[in-house]
Design a protein around this motif. Structure first.
Motif, PDB file in Angstrom:
ATOM      1  N   MET A   1      11.309   8.536  -0.026  1.00 41.20           N
ATOM      2  CA  MET A   1      10.294   7.225   0.149  1.00 41.20           C
ATOM      3  C   MET A   1      11.306   6.283  -0.907  1.00 41.20           C
ATOM      4  SD  MET A   1       6.826   6.515  -0.402  1.00 41.20           S
ATOM      5  CE  MET A   1       7.108   6.031  -2.229  1.00 41.20           C
ATOM      6  N   GLY A   2      11.267   5.120  -1.017  1.00 42.65           N
ATOM      7  CA  GLY A   2      12.149   4.580  -2.578  1.00 42.65           C
ATOM      8  C   GLY A   2      11.381   2.860  -2.000  1.00 42.65           C
ATOM      9  N   ARG A   3      11.258   2.624  -3.152  1.00 37.44           N
ATOM     10  CA  ARG A   3      10.395   1.124  -3.163  1.00 37.44           C
ATOM     11  C   ARG A   3      10.867  -0.253  -3.249  1.00 37.44           C
ATOM     12  NH1 ARG A   3       5.373   1.749  -2.646  1.00 37.44           N
ATOM     13  NH2 ARG A   3       4.511   3.687  -3.482  1.00 37.44           N
ATOM     14  N   LEU A   4      10.859  -0.892  -2.548  1.00 38.95           N
ATOM     15  CA  LEU A   4      11.058  -2.615  -2.521  1.00 38.95           C
ATOM     16  C   LEU A   4      10.959  -2.932  -3.660  1.00 38.95           C
ATOM     17  CD1 LEU A   4      10.830  -3.737   1.335  1.00 38.95           C
ATOM     18  CD2 LEU A   4      13.350  -2.379   0.192  1.00 38.95           C
ATOM     19  N   ARG A   5      12.292  -4.695  -4.421  1.00 42.22           N
ATOM     20  CA  ARG A   5      11.424  -5.322  -5.279  1.00 42.22           C
ATOM     21  C   ARG A   5      10.594  -5.775  -5.139  1.00 42.22           C
ATOM     22  NH1 ARG A   5      17.558  -6.622  -5.436  1.00 42.22           N
ATOM     23  NH2 ARG A   5      18.117  -5.621  -6.820  1.00 42.22           N
ATOM     24  N   ASP A   6       9.716  -6.083  -3.797  1.00 46.45           N
ATOM     25  CA  ASP A   6       8.338  -6.650  -3.931  1.00 46.45           C
ATOM     26  C   ASP A   6       7.181  -5.508  -4.130  1.00 46.45           C
ATOM     27  OD1 ASP A   6       8.836  -5.155  -1.319  1.00 46.45           O
ATOM     28  OD2 ASP A   6       8.295  -7.140  -0.283  1.00 46.45           O
ATOM     29  N   GLY A   7       8.048  -4.536  -4.068  1.00 47.62           N
ATOM     30  CA  GLY A   7       6.924  -3.163  -4.029  1.00 47.62           C
ATOM     31  C   GLY A   7       6.010  -2.301  -3.410  1.00 47.62           C
ATOM     32  N   ARG A   8       7.237  -2.923  -1.937  1.00 48.45           N
ATOM     33  CA  ARG A   8       6.854  -1.908  -1.261  1.00 48.45           C
ATOM     34  C   ARG A   8       7.354  -0.903  -0.186  1.00 48.45           C
ATOM     35  NH1 ARG A   8       7.763  -5.811   3.968  1.00 48.45           N
ATOM     36  NH2 ARG A   8       9.456  -7.152   2.787  1.00 48.45           N
ATOM     37  N   ALA A   9       7.375  -0.003   0.446  1.00 50.74           N
ATOM     38  CA  ALA A   9       7.308   1.262  -0.202  1.00 50.74           C
ATOM     39  C   ALA A   9       8.743   1.615   1.134  1.00 50.74           C
ATOM     40  CB  ALA A   9       6.229   2.548   0.585  1.00 50.74           C
ATOM     41  N   ILE A  10      10.086   2.022   1.203  1.00 49.33           N
ATOM     42  CA  ILE A  10      10.915   2.193   1.490  1.00 49.33           C
ATOM     43  C   ILE A  10      11.394   3.590   2.079  1.00 49.33           C
ATOM     44  CG2 ILE A  10      12.198   1.590   0.388  1.00 49.33           C
ATOM     45  CD1 ILE A  10      14.080   0.660   2.826  1.00 49.33           C
ATOM     46  N   PHE A  11      10.379   3.764   3.907  1.00 50.31           N
ATOM     47  CA  PHE A  11      11.102   5.375   4.400  1.00 50.31           C
ATOM     48  C   PHE A  11      12.320   5.604   4.455  1.00 50.31           C
ATOM     49  CE2 PHE A  11       6.507   3.990   4.753  1.00 50.31           C
ATOM     50  CZ  PHE A  11       5.420   5.379   3.487  1.00 50.31           C
ATOM     51  N   VAL A  12      12.916   5.875   4.084  1.00 48.52           N
ATOM     52  CA  VAL A  12      14.687   6.214   4.897  1.00 48.52           C
ATOM     53  C   VAL A  12      14.974   6.972   6.060  1.00 48.52           C
ATOM     54  CG1 VAL A  12      17.110   5.835   4.863  1.00 48.52           C
ATOM     55  CG2 VAL A  12      15.517   4.659   3.481  1.00 48.52           C
ATOM     56  N   PRO A  13      14.731   7.927   6.604  1.00 49.47           N
ATOM     57  CA  PRO A  13      15.361   9.560   7.374  1.00 49.47           C
ATOM     58  C   PRO A  13      16.323   9.899   7.019  1.00 49.47           C
ATOM     59  CG  PRO A  13      14.182   7.664   9.224  1.00 49.47           C
ATOM     60  CD  PRO A  13      14.253   6.947   7.349  1.00 49.47           C
ATOM     61  N   TYR A  14      16.730  10.620   6.531  1.00 47.72           N
ATOM     62  CA  TYR A  14      17.989  11.549   6.008  1.00 47.72           C
ATOM     63  C   TYR A  14      18.378  10.991   4.678  1.00 47.72           C
ATOM     64  CZ  TYR A  14      17.924  12.291  11.177  1.00 47.72           C
ATOM     65  OH  TYR A  14      17.375  12.593  12.410  1.00 47.72           O
ATOM     66  N   ALA A  15      17.681  10.151   3.985  1.00 44.27           N
ATOM     67  CA  ALA A  15      17.870   9.984   2.876  1.00 44.27           C
ATOM     68  C   ALA A  15      17.613  11.044   1.843  1.00 44.27           C
ATOM     69  CB  ALA A  15      17.859   8.952   2.115  1.00 44.27           C
ATOM     70  N   LEU A  16      17.922  11.583   0.124  1.00 41.85           N
ATOM     71  CA  LEU A  16      16.774  12.418  -0.421  1.00 41.85           C
ATOM     72  C   LEU A  16      16.434  11.906  -1.898  1.00 41.85           C
ATOM     73  CD1 LEU A  16      19.849  15.854  -0.520  1.00 41.85           C
ATOM     74  CD2 LEU A  16      16.996  14.851   1.344  1.00 41.85           C
ATOM     75  N   ALA A  17      16.085  12.087  -2.180  1.00 38.70           N
ATOM     76  CA  ALA A  17      15.150  12.734  -3.295  1.00 38.70           C
ATOM     77  C   ALA A  17      16.105  11.865  -4.530  1.00 38.70           C
ATOM     78  CB  ALA A  17      13.868  12.855  -4.214  1.00 38.70           C
ATOM     79  N   GLY A  18      16.570  10.816  -5.317  1.00 34.70           N
ATOM     80  CA  GLY A  18      17.329  10.711  -6.155  1.00 34.70           C
ATOM     81  C   GLY A  18      18.367   9.940  -6.045  1.00 34.70           C
TER      82      GLY A  18
END
Ligand SMILES: C[S@@+](CC[C@H](N)C(=O)[O-])C[C@H]1O[C@@H](n2cnc3c(N)ncnc32)[C@H](O)[C@@H]1O
Length: 392
Positions: A1-18
């Motif tokens: 999970m990451g964050r877009l500039r507008d604050g919304r969460a973005i879920f990207v399967p197969y991406a890892l933290a960091g």
């Protein structure tokens, strides 16, 4: 999970933290979006090459790009986060983590779909399309050797296909369909039993309808239509955990709700004075009766928990719950409060519904005393957990 500039969460399967990744947005909601991973720009130091050539395309595995030793604490953390976010817990008991003894080749059963050519395949990730599969590293070795040899008539109306392997390596092919006619299947060359399941019941096409699972040295009969835990070694760990953490006495009544073929009842029955199972699958009920036959003090209701619980007039000391992914219905949650068992053990395969039901227990006077994560499904995001509550 990451964050877009507008604050919304973005879920990207197969991406890892960091990691820094290039992702394409595939679905937008009010508070979050979904993205598809296009490129890993700065990989995590934990990232490894997946073992399977189908990883990412096949929807069966989700974490092969993370070493097994890292998958386990990640999943335990996800369980904790769900309990905090959905369950509303500020404090939790320290979570006891049980990795699977085998990170690969642990599954005693596999579910397939048919390709248009009649080959066994798996569903593509986030799709209903079936893709042919040449390799899979999750099933027990006898299943790996077998499934490539099976070919079925795509016109036979078979909707679900399952292969199972028991403790003596007997193999069972289960063909499920809504059509009542039994499909013609040629498997004479193959060392396996074949059963057709339809709304009319089960028909044995070849061999036997039953497999025999050995758990802690005890044999359990398993019918083609009954549920069984996919990772037998981890099921044994759960049995040990229950026996270690539940207070059980020969004067107690124990309710095993969603008891299946009696896996947990078999080990708990000798510890209590009365055990009542509740299960709605007729196949599992026949297995339960067979597996628990030696005990005089065991009863079984063949009906849904929703039908039975509101009618029960007793005070069980312990309730064991092992529901499907959807967790407990409102009727079951309400009826449980009426029974007021001093001790509840809840085995869950879905942390979101587990957290929702945990919130309900906490709001009604129950204290979560023990929490454990069991890695029943290595390489996947599925999380099996056990919570033990006591009435304050
Ligand atoms: C996760 S399995 C657990 C079975 C068993 N405890 C075991 O470990 O082998 C859930 C079981 O609940 C049964 N079931 C599903 N919905 C039910 C309901 N509403 N009432 C009673 N049993 C139900 C299913 O048939 C299945 O056997």
């Amino acid at each position: 999970m990451g964050r877009l500039r507008d604050g919304r969460a973005i879920f990207v399967p197969y991406a890892l933290a960091g990691e820094r990744v290039l992702a394409e947005i595939t679905a937008e909601k009010a508070h979050h979006v979904w993205g598809q991973l296009l490129q890993v720009l700065e990989p995590s130091p934990q990232r490894i090459a997946p073992r399977c050539p189908h990883f990412g395309e096949c929807g069966g595995c989700h974490y092969q790009h993370l070493p097994y030793a890292e998958q386990v604490p990640l999943k335990a953390r996800l369980l904790t986060e769900q309990l905090q976010r959905i369950g509303g817990f500020r404090e939790l008991p320290s979570i006891k983590i049980h990795p699977s003894p085998a990170a690969w080749h642990y599954r005693n059963s596999l579910q397939f779909h048919l390709t248009p050519q009649g080959k066994l395949g798996f569903q593509r990730a986030q799709s209903h399309q079936t893709i042919p599969i040449q390799q899979c590293f999750l099933p027990l070795p006898p299943l790996v050797d077998l499934w490539q040899q099976i070919e079925l008539d795509p016109a036979a109306g078979i909707e679900r296909i399952e292969l199972r392997c028991d403790s003596a390596e007997n193999l069972l092919l289960i063909l499920e369909s809504d059509r009542l006619e039994t499909p013609e299947v040629l498997v004479e060359e193959l060392p396996l039993s074949v059963v057709h399941l339809s709304p009319a019941g089960s028909v044995v096409i070849a061999g036997s309808e039953y497999l025999w699972m050995e758990v802690q040295g005890q044999g359990l009969r398993l019918s083609a239509g009954s549920f069984f835990q996919v990772n037998t070694a981890v099921a044994e760990q759960i049995v040990d955990y229950l026996l270690e953490h539940l207070y059980l006495s020969p004067n107690d009544t124990l309710l095993d709700i969603y008891c299946g073929g009696g896996l947990y009842s078999l080990f708990l029955a000798p510890k209590v004075g009365r055990l009542i199972g509740i299960e709605n699958s007729p196949f599992a009920c026949r297995d339960f009766e067979f597996n628990l036959d030696e005990f005089e003090h065991v009863e079984l209701y063949e009906a849904t928990a929703e039908q039975v619980l509101p009618q029960l007039d007793l005070r069980p000391q312990t309730v064991l719950l092992d529901p499907p992914r959807s967790g407990l219905s409102k009727t079951v949650r309400q009826a449980l409060l009426g029974l007021a068992p001093p001790q509840i053990a809840y085995i869950s395969c879905d942390p979101a519904t587990f957290a929702r039901d945990a919130r309900h227990f906490a709001q009604n006077g129950y204290c979560l005393e023990h929490l454990a994560f069991f890695d029943m499904f290595p390489q996947t995001y599925a999380i099996e957990s056990v919570g033990i509550w006591r009435l304050d």
